[in-house]
Write a protein that holds these residues in place. Sequence first.
Motif, PDB file in Angstrom:
ATOM      1  N   GLU B  31       1.378  -1.625   0.611  1.00  0.00           N
ATOM      2  CA  GLU B  31       0.185   0.003  -0.038  1.00  0.00           C
ATOM      3  C   GLU B  31       1.499   1.265   0.143  1.00  0.00           C
ATOM      4  N   LEU B  32       0.518   2.244  -1.354  1.00  0.00           N
ATOM      5  CA  LEU B  32       1.700   3.633  -1.045  1.00  0.00           C
ATOM      6  C   LEU B  32       0.084   4.494  -0.014  1.00  0.00           C
ATOM      7  N   PRO B  33       1.059   5.218   0.326  1.00  0.00           N
ATOM      8  CA  PRO B  33       0.530   6.082   1.562  1.00  0.00           C
ATOM      9  C   PRO B  33       0.120   7.135   0.489  1.00  0.00           C
ATOM     10  N   ALA B  34      -1.120   7.752   0.826  1.00  0.00           N
ATOM     11  CA  ALA B  34      -1.902   8.495   0.985  1.00  0.00           C
ATOM     12  C   ALA B  34      -1.493   9.833   0.035  1.00  0.00           C
ATOM     13  N   LEU B 110      11.004   2.940  -3.150  1.00  0.00           N
ATOM     14  CA  LEU B 110      10.425   2.916  -4.572  1.00  0.00           C
ATOM     15  C   LEU B 110      10.642   4.202  -4.531  1.00  0.00           C
ATOM     16  N   TRP B 111      10.304   5.554  -3.760  1.00  0.00           N
ATOM     17  CA  TRP B 111      10.538   6.872  -4.214  1.00  0.00           C
ATOM     18  C   TRP B 111      11.916   7.671  -4.511  1.00  0.00           C
ATOM     19  N   GLU B 112      12.632   6.391  -4.572  1.00  0.00           N
ATOM     20  CA  GLU B 112      13.946   7.041  -4.309  1.00  0.00           C
ATOM     21  C   GLU B 112      14.507   7.318  -6.465  1.00  0.00           C
ATOM     22  N   ILE B 185       7.978   0.474   4.217  1.00  0.00           N
ATOM     23  CA  ILE B 185       7.252   2.204   3.832  1.00  0.00           C
ATOM     24  C   ILE B 185       7.454   2.186   5.418  1.00  0.00           C
ATOM     25  N   SER B 186       7.944   3.286   5.694  1.00  0.00           N
ATOM     26  CA  SER B 186       7.617   4.350   6.615  1.00  0.00           C
ATOM     27  C   SER B 186       7.604   5.278   6.723  1.00  0.00           C
ATOM     28  N   SER B 187       6.031   5.158   6.861  1.00  0.00           N
ATOM     29  CA  SER B 187       4.711   6.758   6.802  1.00  0.00           C
ATOM     30  C   SER B 187       4.143   6.706   7.958  1.00  0.00           C
ATOM     31  N   ASN B 188       4.433   6.022   9.011  1.00  0.00           N
ATOM     32  CA  ASN B 188       3.471   6.337   9.701  1.00  0.00           C
ATOM     33  C   ASN B 188       4.156   6.941  11.678  1.00  0.00           C
ATOM     34  N   SER B 189       4.938   7.927  11.149  1.00  0.00           N
ATOM     35  CA  SER B 189       5.700   8.875  12.469  1.00  0.00           C
ATOM     36  C   SER B 189       4.295   9.959  12.519  1.00  0.00           C
ATOM     37  N   SER B 222      13.485  18.724   1.081  1.00  0.00           N
ATOM     38  CA  SER B 222      12.789  18.828   0.424  1.00  0.00           C
ATOM     39  C   SER B 222      10.897  17.846   0.962  1.00  0.00           C
ATOM     40  N   GLY B 223       9.799  18.851   0.127  1.00  0.00           N
ATOM     41  CA  GLY B 223       8.871  17.390   0.344  1.00  0.00           C
ATOM     42  C   GLY B 223       8.706  16.503   1.377  1.00  0.00           C
ATOM     43  N   VAL B 224       7.150  15.438   1.898  1.00  0.00           N
ATOM     44  CA  VAL B 224       7.667  14.807   2.374  1.00  0.00           C
ATOM     45  C   VAL B 224       8.577  13.367   3.061  1.00  0.00           C
ATOM     46  N   LEU B 225       8.683  13.632   2.229  1.00  0.00           N
ATOM     47  CA  LEU B 225      10.208  12.556   1.939  1.00  0.00           C
ATOM     48  C   LEU B 225      11.854  13.294   2.705  1.00  0.00           C
TER      49      LEU B 225
END
Lengths: 266, 338
Positions: B31-34, B110-112, B185-189, B222-225
């Motif tokens: 699942e890709l974080p929205a 995956l975002w790199e 995937i780390s998206s729950n901080s 920059s950005g969410v990453l």
Amino acid sequence: MKISKLITCILILSSLAFLTSCIKEESTTNPNEKGSVILKFDHKAGNEVFAFGKEFTNAAGEKMKFSMLKYYISNIVLHQENGTKYTVPRDSSYFLVDYANSVTHNIKISNIPSGTYTKISFMIGVDSTKNTEDVSKFEGALKLGQGMNWNWNAGFIFVKTEGEVTSASVTSPVSFKYHIGLFGKNGQPNNTRTVTLASQSASESKARVSASISPAFHIVVDVLGKFNAPNIIEVTKKPVVMVDNASNIIADNYAQGMFTLDHIHN
Amino acid sequence: MKFTLIFFAILLIVSGSMYSCQKSDERAGIELPAHFPPIRQPIDLSEITSNKVRLGKMLFFDPILSLDSTIACASCHQQEAAFSHIDHDVSHGIFDRLGSRNAPALQNLLWEKEFFWDGGVHHMDFISPNPIENEVEMGETIQSIVRKLNRHPRYKSLFSEAFQRDSIDVNQILEVFTAFQATLISSNSPFDDYLRGNTSALSESEIQGYALFQSKCGTCHSGVLFTDNSYRNNGLTLDNTSDVGRYGITLKPEDKGKFKVPSLRNVAVSQPYMHHGRLSSLSAVLEHYQRGIKPNPSLDNLLVDKISMTDKEKELIISFLHTLTDQKFLKNPAFKPE
């Protein structure tokens, strides 16, 4: 009985459906005749027959002995006398010639429309598109683990030679490694080169491809050409060239000094 | 009798063709974080099955990948440190050989755009051969791993289940590493909670820290990453000779001493910092940007004047950086060995 017949029918129909969904579509049979050609790579060093461990003198006057010779041939196109071309399909157009394995010195290309072919072109190396595909596309000659790719600067090595060299001033043997690759990513040099070769022999200059004749293109590979022409390389001065801006002039050498089409055999 | 035979023959054909058509197992359902941008890696997530992820994970924890069976991927990529190497400036491989760069965190790959400090690898599939074949890391060859795994009954049967092939090849091995790493995937901080609309997820001072971070650090991170995916020289040395960085890949002189701007997710647990791992704390990092930047020929334009910050501002920035710690990721049982 009736019910079992019905079941049989359903089974036959569904099996057909499954089969057709699995089998790749057959290409519609071409009315034109098809044939094949063989590319034969004969290795030389200047005018001498090439062999590992044998001493050869390069244009800089150095004595070279080779222990490794491998290169990629790809993107093969055959040119007819009348100007029409046959491009070998991408998925079957990558070949690794390894001097140590004589089977690889002959490349057979099938499914060629019959006709009279006078020229061949191919890329020395592996194109950038292929270089950036995912690993599932690296089959056959491209499979990793053949010593023809870099991990840390991901990409294929195109022409790899190793051995020992001495010169008038450097008398004890220095080992040399010339691994030339780089496909132009991130502004690196692009060392892929495409050559187009016509027969050097006036009498044997045409390949007559038909269902019954498989002509052979005899390509002479002058291994020293990589070091000799047009750029004279002093190998003892720079015994290792890999990911290096100097690789570009070596690529010019293998494009211009290494491959000639000696003759065509019908 | 004849009829029964025909019946069975048909049954065989049908089941055979069904078998060959069937997907080998269920999809991993990544699942890709929205609130993340689109992924950058050209990977078809629908090809990633849970069997492949499981195999990738098994290999990740298995020292079979190293020459003397002492080093696994997980030796230097530890979950509680976002898959970086806790307290190691550089890591030790087989025979205690030392590497030359800090083990990077493995998260949100995956975002790199590119991988490793110098970005020499452009596709996730080609990450794993690096540590495996590096002589100071695992010191093995991919071909030898293929042989080892084909002799290993358990891997052999799991691979054949995952790929429906008789033997394991190099492509399958690289593919299962991609499969497992794609799931990291780390998206729950707390910061993610905040972005999702939970305004109480961050404290007042953390929100202040975020604003300061954006003005002082946000151009590159920059950005969410928290990365612009660029390569920059941040003034760690005077002459860039100890490690040429990005230059080794691009061969452009202006890239000497440039390294990838890393994501800052889980940064508070992935010390030490920088490509050489020589800054041991976040305050040492901010100290570097405030006072320690060394002028050198390829120093980034944005850092020529250093970054001015008060002590209070540094404190607030660090408090914000702690909100990027994703406990769910660091403790996710799915990433632990079976």
